[in-house]
Design an enzyme around this catalytic site. Structure first.
Site, PDB file in Angstrom:
ATOM      1  N   ARG A 123       0.842  -1.206   0.000  1.00 25.00           N
ATOM      2  CA  ARG A 123       0.000   0.000   0.000  1.00 25.00           C
ATOM      3  C   ARG A 123       0.874   1.251   0.000  1.00 25.00           C
ATOM      4  O   ARG A 123       0.610   2.217  -0.713  1.00 25.00           O
ATOM      5  CB  ARG A 123      -0.943  -0.007   1.223  1.00 25.00           C
ATOM      6  CG  ARG A 123      -1.967  -1.146   1.189  1.00 25.00           C
ATOM      7  CD  ARG A 123      -3.054  -0.969   2.249  1.00 25.00           C
ATOM      8  NE  ARG A 123      -2.603  -1.130   3.620  1.00 25.00           N
ATOM      9  CZ  ARG A 123      -2.580  -2.283   4.293  1.00 25.00           C
ATOM     10  NH1 ARG A 123      -2.977  -3.404   3.708  1.00 25.00           N
ATOM     11  NH2 ARG A 123      -2.169  -2.321   5.551  1.00 25.00           N
ATOM     12  N   LYS A 162     -12.041  14.995   4.269  1.00 23.13           N
ATOM     13  CA  LYS A 162     -13.157  14.496   3.459  1.00 23.13           C
ATOM     14  C   LYS A 162     -14.093  13.642   4.301  1.00 23.13           C
ATOM     15  O   LYS A 162     -13.643  12.877   5.158  1.00 23.13           O
ATOM     16  CB  LYS A 162     -12.630  13.642   2.300  1.00 23.13           C
ATOM     17  CG  LYS A 162     -13.740  13.129   1.384  1.00 23.13           C
ATOM     18  CD  LYS A 162     -13.261  12.058   0.424  1.00 23.13           C
ATOM     19  CE  LYS A 162     -13.637  10.674   0.940  1.00 23.13           C
ATOM     20  NZ  LYS A 162     -13.426   9.616  -0.079  1.00 23.13           N
ATOM     21  N   GLU A 214     -18.965  15.820   0.905  1.00 16.49           N
ATOM     22  CA  GLU A 214     -19.237  14.870  -0.186  1.00 16.49           C
ATOM     23  C   GLU A 214     -20.548  14.120   0.013  1.00 16.49           C
ATOM     24  O   GLU A 214     -20.579  13.107   0.699  1.00 16.49           O
ATOM     25  CB  GLU A 214     -18.083  13.866  -0.322  1.00 16.49           C
ATOM     26  CG  GLU A 214     -18.322  12.861  -1.456  1.00 16.49           C
ATOM     27  CD  GLU A 214     -17.189  11.847  -1.661  1.00 16.49           C
ATOM     28  OE1 GLU A 214     -16.279  11.793  -0.818  1.00 16.49           O
ATOM     29  OE2 GLU A 214     -17.240  11.112  -2.660  1.00 16.49           O
ATOM     30  N   LYS A 266     -18.015  18.178  -2.977  1.00 19.71           N
ATOM     31  CA  LYS A 266     -17.633  17.039  -3.843  1.00 19.71           C
ATOM     32  C   LYS A 266     -18.883  16.235  -4.174  1.00 19.71           C
ATOM     33  O   LYS A 266     -19.273  15.333  -3.435  1.00 19.71           O
ATOM     34  CB  LYS A 266     -16.599  16.168  -3.120  1.00 19.71           C
ATOM     35  CG  LYS A 266     -16.197  14.908  -3.885  1.00 19.71           C
ATOM     36  CD  LYS A 266     -14.909  14.321  -3.352  1.00 19.71           C
ATOM     37  CE  LYS A 266     -14.607  12.979  -4.013  1.00 19.71           C
ATOM     38  NZ  LYS A 266     -13.246  12.511  -3.743  1.00 19.71           N
TER      39      LYS A 266
HETATM   40  P1  13P Z   1     -14.187   7.798  -6.998  1.00 22.26           P
HETATM   41  O1  13P Z   1     -13.703   8.914  -7.883  1.00 22.26           O
HETATM   42  O2  13P Z   1     -13.511   6.478  -7.290  1.00 22.26           O
HETATM   43  O3  13P Z   1     -15.668   7.727  -6.913  1.00 22.26           O
HETATM   44  O4  13P Z   1     -13.661   8.137  -5.532  1.00 22.26           O
HETATM   45  C1  13P Z   1     -13.723   9.436  -5.093  1.00 22.26           C
HETATM   46  C2  13P Z   1     -13.909   9.452  -3.637  1.00 22.26           C
HETATM   47  O5  13P Z   1     -13.120  10.019  -2.906  1.00 22.26           O
HETATM   48  C3  13P Z   1     -15.095   8.798  -3.072  1.00 22.26           C
HETATM   49  O6  13P Z   1     -15.235   9.140  -1.734  1.00 22.26           O
END
Ligand code: 13P
Length: 340
Positions: A46, A136, A177, A219
């Site tokens: 990772r 996030k 998000e 987002k």
């Molecule tokens: P994806 O662009 O693969 O959807 O992932 C973005 C992300 O941070 C989801 O929380």
């Protein structure tokens, strides 16, 4: 709250046709990604894979920030430089995923609530010490028969607002998000209806929680047909419906919107973003915060092979560059074959 610093960070995350690399896959999610290249998910694998992405020469021209996972923010390059310091030195802002995942919402079969508020103030203070300047939190809204319910949307919007307030108190820009999933069989109209409802609720809760809008980044998902829908919308339809929906709900005080890719192919996610930016002046910067759409080709090109490390970096460089062009509205689909 240091509003000047929050606003400057949020601006830097979305300005200059740069976008965000989401490299914050949880240990279980990255294991799934590695399974696609038959690579064991060890701590060192990772670390090595994240190093491949972060040390790609020239990528900083297109990448403004990187979302890290709790394990990753504590890891180092092979030369012993902590990842957050390595990124910050190259003007890529380190960020951190702070939610602890979407869990089944009691009493609402098929719906989830994102958890992680307990102890968040203390965790944010530690992440700030480790170098994180943005965070996030992902709320997940699925579309299906009878869902989403108004209650689940409101509960998730409240979680996002409480998270955002704690972030701003800690001097950390919250990426808010609310993801409406594209997994279902619904058409683009249903996605637009649900995304409208979700964004309306989210901003109502952000206002109620006294969030400093200039110091956050949204987002969202794009407005798009579900993957299982036989009637797929064109890129032009996706771009038009997405911009229409965002204009209805996102105040111009918000400096930028950075999309998730959500299961779109890399080329599709790039094309859709470019059409939106090409369509005309917008009240906010419109850019990317992709996970899969930025990483898929790099992961496959690398394949976990030491000899293909540079190949993986080249593939990541290409996607970062093409998405930066999309943030400026100048990407063309024909660039895909030229880049390959
Ligand atoms: P994806 O662009 O693969 O959807 O992932 C973005 C992300 O941070 C989801 O929380």
């Amino acid at each position: 709250m240091n509003t000047t610093e929050l606003a400057a960070t949020a601006q830097a995350m979305v300005a200059g046709k740069r976008g965000i690399l989401a490299a914050d896959e949880s240990t279980s999610t990255i294991a799934k990604r590695f399974a696609s290249i038959k690579l064991e998910s060890t701590q060192e694998n990772r670390r090595l894979y994240r190093e491949l992405l972060f040390t790609t020469a020239g990528a900083a021209e297109y990448i403004s920030g990187v979302i890290l996972y709790d394990e990753t923010i504590r890891q180092k390059t092979s030369d012993g430089v902590p990842f957050p310091a390595y990124l910050a030195d190259r003007k890529m802002i380190p960020g951190i995923k702070v939610d602890t995942g979407a869990k089944p919402l009691a009493g609402f079969p098929g719906e989830t609530i994102t958890e992680g508020l307990d102890g968040l103030r203390e965790r944010l203070a530690e992440y700030h010490r480790l170098g994180a300047r943005f965070a996030k939190w992902r709320a997940v809204i699925d579309i299906g028969a009878g869902i989403p319910s108004a209650y689940a949307v409101a509960a998730n919007a409240e979680g996002l607002a409480r998270y955002a307030a704690l972030c701003q108190e800690a001097g950390i820009v919250p990426i808010v998000e609310p993801e409406v999933l594209m997994d279902g069989a619904h058409g683009i109209e249903r996605c637009e209806e649900v995304t409208n409802f979700v964004l309306e609720r989210v901003f109502a809760h952000l206002h109620a929680a006294r969030i400093f809008l200039e110091g956050m980044v949204l987002k969202p998902n794009m407005v798009i047909a579900g993957k299982k829908c036989p009637q797929q919308a064109s890129a032009a339809q996706v771009a038009e419906a997405t911009v229409r929906t965002l204009k209805r709900h996102v105040p111009s005080a918000v400096p930028g919107i950075a999309f998730l890719s959500g299961g779109q192919s890399p080329a599709e996610a790039t094309h859709n973003l470019s059409l939106m930016n090409a369509a005309g002046p917008l009240p906010w910067a419109l850019t990317f915060s992709y996970g899969r759409a930025l990483q898929e080709t790099a992961l496959a090109a690398w394949g976990g092979q030491a000899a293909a490390f540079a190949k993986g970096q080249q593939a990541f460089f290409v996607r970062a560059k093409l998405n930066s062009m999309a943030a400026g509205g100048s990407y063309q689909s024909s660039m895909e074959s030229a880049a390959a």
